[in-house]
Design an enzyme around this catalytic site. Structure first.
Site, PDB file in Angstrom:
ATOM      1  N   LYS B 169     -13.266   4.440  60.359  1.00 30.79           N
ATOM      2  CA  LYS B 169     -14.591   4.550  59.729  1.00 30.79           C
ATOM      3  C   LYS B 169     -15.520   5.106  60.790  1.00 30.79           C
ATOM      4  O   LYS B 169     -15.283   4.932  61.992  1.00 30.79           O
ATOM      5  CB  LYS B 169     -15.089   3.195  59.235  1.00 30.79           C
ATOM      6  CG  LYS B 169     -15.428   2.153  60.276  1.00 30.79           C
ATOM      7  CD  LYS B 169     -16.762   2.141  60.926  1.00 30.79           C
ATOM      8  CE  LYS B 169     -17.932   2.307  60.021  1.00 30.79           C
ATOM      9  NZ  LYS B 169     -19.220   2.187  60.820  1.00 30.79           N
ATOM     10  N   THR B 180     -16.378   5.032  69.826  1.00 27.55           N
ATOM     11  CA  THR B 180     -17.329   5.683  68.930  1.00 27.55           C
ATOM     12  C   THR B 180     -17.178   5.410  67.452  1.00 27.55           C
ATOM     13  O   THR B 180     -17.792   6.100  66.641  1.00 27.55           O
ATOM     14  CB  THR B 180     -17.284   7.221  69.124  1.00 27.55           C
ATOM     15  OG1 THR B 180     -15.955   7.665  68.904  1.00 27.55           O
ATOM     16  CG2 THR B 180     -17.709   7.593  70.497  1.00 27.55           C
TER      17      THR B 180
END
Lengths: 384, 384
Positions: B169, B180
């Site tokens: 995601k 990240t």
């Protein structure tokens, strides 16, 4: 604003036809006597021809007499032809001023990258530019603008009557990894060149290098200070005046950031070192998520904390204090506050973010602006 | 997409009521046997409780059996109560799975920072979540989304039939200073845990760490790989498969960047080192001025050059080559090209920027997206 220049300086601006808009695009600052001067330039490896030329003159250490500036064209990444145009820029200006040495004229360019400078237009405009020289700033301040919406000038008068006047341009491609725009600071206060060169990088670090609009570093940045050495002044007072002029200009540039609707001031306290204080303040001012939250009057302090956390400055997340428009939103843990009320205090021209890292006693400020859809519009349509 | 998981893994997703939207917000990956695993986590100093907990389990080095994930709430900057909630998150999940040791369950949270996790809702939803476990991915892939508009899954099948499946995601607060986003990569290929832990950070550096949406680093990032060690495979082939799954996920995250209308792929060649190649590629993908130019179909290559110049990678501005959608726009000097025609080739879903630094033989890719007014809208209205 018709700002009087310090003693010994004259300036002018004119329309050379470089900008398609037909606005003023050629400016000149002239010093009646040889000046003490100091310079900081962009740290971008891609350097405009003017940056390389000025740095080499800087290393020679001799006094200068003038700086000539064009807007509408950066003369960067233009190859050998661009280097030749920049040399001509200095030579033609020296000739127009009746100066025997072209190395006593600095050059500065700002505008689009990668397009050759129409040096013939500059050549034709120089005589009238020199004829226009006055002891006031307005024409010059206008002639250096690009996407700026206003001129940027700040002045301070010292006790003995010496003056410090700063004139800058800058609105986009603004980031604190050296000077981040064009800034010209003039004074008539007496100061030896060596002292000025010691002082200048420190002042730039606390002002222009704490300024960010979009995280992009220009190829043409420079911050130049010149003194005509006419009025004896207290050195400390002069340093303070230079500092406050540069901070004032930094604030004006942030305020006029591309698409900006709000000025963002980030004040960091309690840092372990001045460097860490500056790092933390800059990281918050740079964060697009903080900037969009400020744009939307959203007291989303988690993004502020995340930006400080990624900045490299030391702190303890259990102790750090974050204030937004004077309201404590985090200290050790999330604080209760009225979301709607705090949001409404953000619906104003200046948003203040205060952070206490609580690990030392150093502090720093940074200036930024909100990120708006207007920034996208301005920058999506720049060359086409 | 109903993606079959590698042998030995089951997954599920459910609605626990954490998201105000009522969408799926609780997910679970379960491994029938103890797994070999490796983890990279955010480098943000502000770390969510789950990040600190997982890092301490990682240091212990024991195999794990499950990872439980909630979306809609980051459980970051939530103080001692947040740490307790995260411990309970692991304990409740271990209990629901009949595992004796809560340290065999990793936890992950994503969503808004600074709001307490409603752990009672998680507790109530866990039994049905465990009952839903299947050898397929869809429920889980949905349950971890926040501002994402689509699920992100990539699979590769190896020669002997082992599989590598990645589920991720991520859409905003995406920046390459560690993982990240949330990414979970599962395989049944046999690999010793130590080998996996050697390999993983290198794969993450070439994929997720080369991905940027907005330059902001999340407080909750993690990239986890787990192997059920069921199918003997060639180690090099497995490394390649892991690499291509992670690169595929990175590309999908960039494609679904907040407000993005275009995927930006930056390919750097001719760098002095792999690190410098990655730096240069990332700098271009990160630049808001390049991103807005791409958004506006504007072949403003000067901004690309300026971004490379500020990246820290070595090159000579007289030699560097820049290609935009296959057209050479700069090499030694500006090149002539048809502005309108090149602009029209940028009006597409993927924009390719190629740069040859011409000082070595290292290369790297980076993934980014354009910057649109929609990004501003999404992020100006996140909490209020």
């Amino acid at each position: 604003m018709a700002m009087k220049l310090p003693k010994g300086f004259e300036a002018a601006g004119t329309k050379a036809g470089i900008k398609p808009s037909g606005l003023q695009d050629l400016g000149l600052i002239y010093c009646l006597d040889p000046t003490a001067w100091a310079l900081t330039s962009t740290r971008n490896q891609v350097k405009a021809a003017c940056v390389s030329r000025n740095q080499s003159i800087y290393r020679a250490g001799t006094p200068i007499r003038a700086v000539v500036v064009n807007s509408g064209n950066a003369n960067a990444a233009t190859g050998n032809q661009g280097i030749k145009s920049d040399e001509d820029f200095g030579i033609f200006t020296a000739n127009a001023l009746n100066l025997t040495d072209s190395q006593s004229v600095l050059t500065a360019s700002t505008g689009i990258i990668g397009v050759q400078l129409p040096i013939d237009k500059v050549y034709q405009a120089l005589p009238s530019l020199v004829k226009n020289l006055k002891s006031e700033s307005p024409g010059f301040a206008e002639s250096i603008l690009t996407t700026d919406t206003t001129t940027k000038e700040v002045a301070v008068v010292l006790k003995n009557g010496a003056r410090v006047v700063g004139i800058a341009k800058g609105s986009g491609m603004i980031h604190p990894d050296m000077a981040t725009m064009l800034a010209f600071v003039l004074t008539d206060a007496v100061i030896p060149q060596e002292t000025l060169r010691d002082l200048w990088p420190r002042i730039v670090d606390e002002s222009f290098n704490q300024l960010t609009v979009d995280g992009d570093t220009s190829t043409n940045d420079m911050a130049l200070v010149m003194s005509s050495n006419r009025v004896p002044e207290d050195a400390l007072e002069l340093a303070d005046a230079l500092n406050s002029v540069c901070m004032g200009l930094a604030e004006k540039i942030a305020q006029d950031g591309e698409g900006a609707t709000k000025l963002m001031i980030v004040q960091v306290r309690g840092a372990r070192s001045a460097t860490e204080a500056r790092l933390a303040a800059r990281a918050v001012a740079l964060s697009p998520l903080v900037k969009t939250a400020v744009h939307g009057n959203d007291p989303n302090w988690g993004r502020i904390l995340a930006a400080v956390g990624a900045s490299g400055a030391s702190f303890n997340q259990e102790k750090i204090l974050v204030k937004l428009q004077g309201t404590v939103v985090y200290e050790n843990a999330p604080q209760n506050f009225d979301l709607e009320k705090l949001s409404s205090t953000m619906n104003t021209e200046t948003v203040l973010i205060e952070i206490d890292l609580k690990v030392g006693n150093h502090s720093a400020k940074a200036w930024g602006c909100d990120l708006s859809a207007e920034y996208i519009r301005i920058n999506a349509e720049y060359t086409t």
